[in-house]
Design a protein around this motif. Sequence first.
Motif, PDB file in Angstrom:
ATOM      1  N   LYS A 226       0.859  -1.330  -0.047  1.00  0.00           N
ATOM      2  CA  LYS A 226      -0.029  -0.061   0.024  1.00  0.00           C
ATOM      3  C   LYS A 226       0.958   1.227  -0.099  1.00  0.00           C
ATOM      4  O   LYS A 226       0.514   2.200  -0.446  1.00  0.00           O
ATOM      5  N   SER A 227       1.996   1.281   0.808  1.00  0.00           N
ATOM      6  CA  SER A 227       2.945   2.483   0.675  1.00  0.00           C
ATOM      7  C   SER A 227       3.395   2.689  -0.727  1.00  0.00           C
ATOM      8  O   SER A 227       3.468   3.780  -1.223  1.00  0.00           O
ATOM      9  N   THR A 228       3.701   1.441  -1.561  1.00  0.00           N
ATOM     10  CA  THR A 228       4.280   1.921  -2.921  1.00  0.00           C
ATOM     11  C   THR A 228       3.310   2.155  -3.746  1.00  0.00           C
ATOM     12  O   THR A 228       3.264   3.149  -4.397  1.00  0.00           O
ATOM     13  N   GLU A 229       2.108   1.792  -3.386  1.00  0.00           N
ATOM     14  CA  GLU A 229       0.844   2.351  -4.192  1.00  0.00           C
ATOM     15  C   GLU A 229       0.530   3.764  -3.993  1.00  0.00           C
ATOM     16  O   GLU A 229       0.313   4.384  -4.931  1.00  0.00           O
ATOM     17  N   LEU A 230       0.714   4.007  -2.797  1.00  0.00           N
ATOM     18  CA  LEU A 230       0.413   5.493  -2.365  1.00  0.00           C
ATOM     19  C   LEU A 230       1.370   6.395  -2.897  1.00  0.00           C
ATOM     20  O   LEU A 230       1.074   7.675  -3.480  1.00  0.00           O
TER      21      LEU A 230
ATOM     22  N   TYR B 135       0.326   6.953  -6.659  1.00  0.00           N
ATOM     23  CA  TYR B 135      -1.007   7.546  -6.610  1.00  0.00           C
ATOM     24  C   TYR B 135      -0.623   9.111  -6.502  1.00  0.00           C
ATOM     25  O   TYR B 135      -1.045  10.066  -7.263  1.00  0.00           O
ATOM     26  N   LEU B 136       0.256   9.434  -5.491  1.00  0.00           N
ATOM     27  CA  LEU B 136       0.862  10.797  -5.475  1.00  0.00           C
ATOM     28  C   LEU B 136       1.510  11.134  -6.470  1.00  0.00           C
ATOM     29  O   LEU B 136       1.367  12.354  -6.934  1.00  0.00           O
ATOM     30  N   GLN B 137       2.253  10.395  -7.330  1.00  0.00           N
ATOM     31  CA  GLN B 137       2.991  10.718  -8.569  1.00  0.00           C
ATOM     32  C   GLN B 137       2.103  10.948  -9.678  1.00  0.00           C
ATOM     33  O   GLN B 137       2.293  12.101 -10.110  1.00  0.00           O
TER      34      GLN B 137
ATOM     35  N   VAL C   6      -6.165  13.568 -20.502  1.00  0.00           N
ATOM     36  CA  VAL C   6      -6.785  13.126 -19.265  1.00  0.00           C
ATOM     37  C   VAL C   6      -7.633  12.114 -19.297  1.00  0.00           C
ATOM     38  O   VAL C   6      -7.878  11.457 -18.000  1.00  0.00           O
ATOM     39  N   ALA C   7      -8.373  11.835 -20.134  1.00  0.00           N
ATOM     40  CA  ALA C   7      -9.324  10.345 -20.228  1.00  0.00           C
ATOM     41  C   ALA C   7      -8.397   9.395 -19.939  1.00  0.00           C
ATOM     42  O   ALA C   7      -8.772   8.363 -19.239  1.00  0.00           O
ATOM     43  N   GLU C   8      -7.152   9.283 -20.239  1.00  0.00           N
ATOM     44  CA  GLU C   8      -6.301   7.985 -19.927  1.00  0.00           C
ATOM     45  C   GLU C   8      -5.909   8.138 -18.752  1.00  0.00           C
ATOM     46  O   GLU C   8      -5.440   7.007 -18.149  1.00  0.00           O
ATOM     47  N   HIS C   9      -5.731   9.103 -17.959  1.00  0.00           N
ATOM     48  CA  HIS C   9      -5.474   9.220 -16.547  1.00  0.00           C
ATOM     49  C   HIS C   9      -6.549   8.773 -15.586  1.00  0.00           C
ATOM     50  O   HIS C   9      -7.026   9.866 -14.620  1.00  0.00           O
ATOM     51  N   GLU C  10      -7.595   8.133 -15.842  1.00  0.00           N
ATOM     52  CA  GLU C  10      -8.493   7.771 -14.812  1.00  0.00           C
ATOM     53  C   GLU C  10      -9.780   8.693 -14.846  1.00  0.00           C
ATOM     54  O   GLU C  10     -10.835   8.881 -13.963  1.00  0.00           O
ATOM     55  N   GLY C  11      -9.819   9.677 -15.439  1.00  0.00           N
ATOM     56  CA  GLY C  11     -10.718  10.885 -15.497  1.00  0.00           C
ATOM     57  C   GLY C  11     -11.021  11.469 -14.191  1.00  0.00           C
ATOM     58  O   GLY C  11     -12.276  11.727 -13.781  1.00  0.00           O
TER      59      GLY C  11
END
Length: 596
Positions: free
Chosen positions: A415-419, A422-424, A545-550
């Motif tokens: 989860k830390s890696t995923e966080l 996600y921040l990036q 923008v559509a490629e980055h999960e809207g």
Amino acid sequence: MSLRDELLKSIWHAFTALDVDKSGKVSKSQLKVLSHNLCTVMRIPHDPVALEEHFKDDDEGPVSNQGYMPYLNKFILDKVTDNFDRQDFDRMCWTLCSRKNLDQNQLLISNEDAFKIWCIFNFLSEDSYPPVIVTEEMEYFLRKMTEAMGGSWVEERFEDYKLQMLSQQQQSISVWQLITLVGSGHFSKGMDRQTLSMGIHELHQEVILDVLKQGYMMKKGHKRKNWTERWFTLKPNSISYYVSEDQAEKKGDILLDEHCSVEPLADKDGKKCLFFIRSSHKSFEISASDKKKKQEWIQVCVCLVVAIQTCLNLLRVGRQAPHRELRHKRRELRLKQQADQEELRVRMNELQTANDAKQHELEDMRKALEEAAANAAEEERRRLQTQADLQDRYRVDLEREKMVRQQMEEQVAQKSTELEQYLQRVREMEDMYRRLEDALEDERRARQDEETVRKLQARLLEEEVAKRGELEEIHLRQQRAISETEAEKQELHKERLAKESALKDAMTQLEQLEQDRQGALEQYQTVIKKLEDATNNTKTWKHKVAEHEGFMRLIQPGSKGHQMITNWGPAAFSDAELSLREKKWQEMKNQVTQAQ
């Protein structure tokens, strides 16, 4: 029971006798005969047209019992009084119904005896149709008939007959069943026909005619003081005496009231068994045939005189004759017994229901106790099993917790890696959002430039239209000048040359305006190109923008319809206006050519 109800029973028998096919209806011709006979025996004026008038709307078919009843009530029963001979009335109705229903060959009694039983049946039957006699009244009738015959009542024989009726699901019998029962000798075994006939006659005299006692006795005359044998008949309110037993010639009545008295007399004038009757009007000396008869008459008369006052009091309050009163009391008692039986049956049903409910409750309690004991044993077994299972479960849970802790640590690291990822991604999306805002700002500026160019083009077109109007006006003036007289032609030619010079200047200005319009059009094309570039940049960023999960939704410009581009600029005129202007321009050119 009123006089109308008693008469209706006999009339009902006569009406049903006329119903040969048992359809419940009788022809009007037969009803005419029946109505005429009823009016005759009851001494009522008969109206032969009344029946036709009453049923004038039903001329094609017979009349039912319900249809005849209104006529019967209105034209016959409402007019009847108690001044007719009931025996004649009953005998007329009996004559009609006996022909159809009575088979004399199978009976031990005569037609006259059957008629008397029929009269007694009408007196004792229930107030319902078809008339029937219940077992209580039938027992009363048979008891009285047995006593009149001098026999002894056999209770077992009647109980057997009631059981036989119950086996056939019968609670009552009709008049023809009663006549057949009496005429078959079932309840008069050991009695001859004469004795049976005498019993029926005495019962008829007592019940129907209210005759308490009758017989031959000697009566002393009031004027000649001679002794004459007469047939005496004792009723509740009088003693009548006749010449003979057939009662064809009535000689007189002795009215009995509260002032009457009966006294025994000593033997005299060779007459024995004497007694004296003193009434309010006359006194009578009477001699019985023997001492027994004398004592019977005295006893009956004395008892009757004592009962007269009571009878008068009863008559004042509307009470009925003795046998009618007894019949009324028996009916009341029967209705009360039926009500008591019904109440008892309801009470027994309630008790049975309560008992069943208690039994069910006890059975439910027993089952509940057995179930509770079984549940307790099962609960103990489950408790021991649960304790063992819990120990095994605790051991397994400890091992599982160790494995879960390891898995949780691995998941925390993941989860830390995923966080971080996600921040990036959020930072990249923020950067993309800023770039998209810049592109939208460029697009907005391009649209403003486009609007400026469109306004400039519109202004140039307005000027061009004004110039064209001037040219058209000049052309019209030239046409008017050509139409002048030939003498003014030279002057007009000069003016035309001047105007042509002005026209050339105007054409020069028009060409200059055309060049300006071409420059504005090129500038408009440049702005359009910029707008397309801005739009392409916007679409590119929208795609990213559509490629980055809207994470965001871009605000897009509204769609525009197809714009027409003319030599005056895009969307300067509609199709209709453009066609009209081309037509006017062509006409103006043709006029200039013709003028040259």
